[in-house]
Design an enzyme around this catalytic site. Structure first.
Site, PDB file in Angstrom:
ATOM      1  CB  SER A 144      -0.917   0.018   1.221  1.00  0.00           C
ATOM      2  OG  SER A 144      -1.630   1.239   1.298  1.00  0.00           O
ATOM      3  CD  GLU A 176      -3.606  -8.668  -5.551  1.00  0.00           C
ATOM      4  OE1 GLU A 176      -4.295  -8.470  -4.539  1.00  0.00           O
ATOM      5  OE2 GLU A 176      -2.712  -7.886  -5.939  1.00  0.00           O
ATOM      6  CE  LYS A 218      -4.240  -3.762   2.502  1.00  0.00           C
ATOM      7  NZ  LYS A 218      -4.059  -4.539   1.266  1.00  0.00           N
TER       8      LYS A 218
END
Length: 467
Positions: free
Chosen positions: A313, A326, A319
């Site tokens: 992030s 993905e 994070k």
């Protein structure tokens, strides 16, 4: 390219070509006519065209249709093209004439230019380089040849590596039992090696699907020329071409048993694309399972931790996201979209020719390349290195009320459902509630409800029933 130009001509007249370009008039017309996407034909396709021109020159020389010195010069130049030495000389857009004539003439002109210099004589792009050929058989052949090479050199090895990596990981965590899930809801327990074994079987099935499609991809259209009749080609050209191409590549190519089918349809490419789409679906399932198991780590399932590869992030410190998983599902989406394009293009066989050949080539080769690359990434950067949160898994498994299913034959479904509901409501281990609600002793309950024991079997299939 320099700003200086030279004059070239073809059957339609003269036009200006960049002075340092190796191509000629027909390629330049295509550059002028199709400023559509900026996408060029793939490296694998250009390689295939180079190989086709080299082998065609050798066969024509063997059949005494082409002067040996000219044939040798053409073959040498064509192999330079195949090896990627002149990729900048292939500027034609993917979205061009549907037969791929512009790309075929691009290859003919570049190779003729190079061969003329090497042989110190005029080598003609049509009369010499394209001898015994047509765009209508050369481009379908290039699609099959490029796909065959990409499968052998990239995708099949990548899929085998992925399957082996999954199996190795499964073996390393085989003793860990976890909560199974159906409908994303708690279900009977499974072992990690069983769950991952399902993934490995998906990939091995994908390999088998590709191998099942390969015999049609190994059939070459070369020799059919304009409409499938073989006009202007020696009667033995097609068979000799396939045999010689097989020797050069190590792949058992054969001449198409029916040139009319090979020119007018792209069914073999559609079939192979369907297998690639199925692999994309398999990779999506595997990647999404990884994402779910990795979710959290506090508010999600938190069963595993995927390797931390980069900050997740730009605003939330600490994070970390499942980036490889993905990337995998995005590749899968692209491949599925490519398959839709190839399917539509495959429908464009009008009478004696399919007229969406370049877009078939582009999408098919892209799908193969993407799947090969992401399969290795998924294996090496996600599956090989994830760790298991055994404490989190054991805690959830201990409280899983669905374990009561193992007592169906002893206490009945309705009594089991009541015990499960109470365990859910009170958030207590199922053994504690079952001990209070039945006359079964604790030792026997622990034996009957042992999660590891409940995972035995399942490889050869089970009975019917809702999930």
């Amino acid at each position: 390219m320099s700003e200086a130009s030279r004059s070239e001509h073809d059957s339609m007249g003269e036009l200006q070509v960049p002075a340092d370009a190796l191509w000629g008039a027909q390629t330049q017309r295509a550059v002028n006519n199709f400023p559509v996407s900026g996408l060029r034909m793939p490296r694998g396709f250009i390689r295939a065209l180079g190989l086709i021109k080299a082998v065609a020159a050798e066969v024509n020389s063997e059949l005494e249709l082409l002067d040996p010195a000219i044939a040798q010069a053409i073959a040498a130049a064509a192999l330079q093209v195949a090896e990627g030495e002149h990729d900048a000389q292939f500027p034609v857009d993917v979205f061009q004439t549907g037969s791929g004539t512009s790309s075929n003439m691009n290859a003919n002109e570049v190779i003729a230019h190079l061969a003329s210099v090497a042989a110190n004589t005029k080598v003609h792009p049509n009369d010499h380089v394209n001898l015994g050929q047509s765009s209508n058989d050369a481009i379908p052949t290039a699609i099959h040849l490029a796909a065959s090479l990409a499968l052998r050199e990239a995708l099949l090895p990548a899929l085998k590596h992925l399957a082996k990596t999954i199996e190795k990981k499964a073996h390393s965590i085989a003793g860990i039992t976890k909560t199974g899930r159906t409908h994303l809801m708690d279900a009977m327990p499974v072992r990690f090696d069983q769950e991952l074994g399902g993934w490995a079987q998906q990939i091995r099935n994908g390999i088998d699907r590709i191998k099942a499609a390969e015999p049609r991809i190994h059939e070459l259209a070369q020799g059919g020329t304009a409409v499938g009749t073989g006009i202007n080609a020696h009667p033995r050209f097609g068979a000799k071409f396939a045999k010689r191409m097989g020797k050069r590549t190590g792949i058992r190519f054969v001449a198409s048993p029916n040139y009319f089918e090979s020119l007018s349809s792209q069914d073999a490419a559609v079939e192979l694309s369907g297998a690639l789409k199925t692999i994309a679906v398999s990779l999506t399932k595997i990647a999404n399972d990884l994402r779910w198991m990795n979710s959290g780590p506090l508010a999600g399932l938190g069963e595993i931790a995927l390797p931390a590869l980069q900050p997740g992030s730009s605003i939330m410190p600490g994070k970390v996201n499942p980036v490889i998983a993905e990337a995998t599902v995005m590749v899968a989406a692209q491949v599925i979209g490519n398959d839709a394009t190839i399917t539509i293009a495959g429908q464009a066989g009008n009478f004696q020719l399919n007229v969406m050949l370049p877009v078939v080539a582009y999408n098919l080769l892209q799908s193969i390349e993407l799947l090969a690359n992401v399969s290795r990434l998924l294996a090496d950067s996600a599956i090989a290195g994830f760790t298991v949160n055994t404490a989190r898994i054991a805690e959830a498994l201990d409280k899983n009320p669905i374990l009561i299913t193992a007592l169906n034959s002893v206490i009945g479904y309705e009594k089991g459902a009541a015990i499960a509901k109470k365990a859910y409501k009170e958030s207590k281990p199922i053994i504690e509630i079952a001990k209070a609600e039945t006359e079964i002793g604790e030792a026997e309950l622990r034996r009957l409800l042992d999660p590891a024991a409940l995972t035995e079997g399942g490889i050869q299939g089970g009975g019917a029933g809702g999930g």
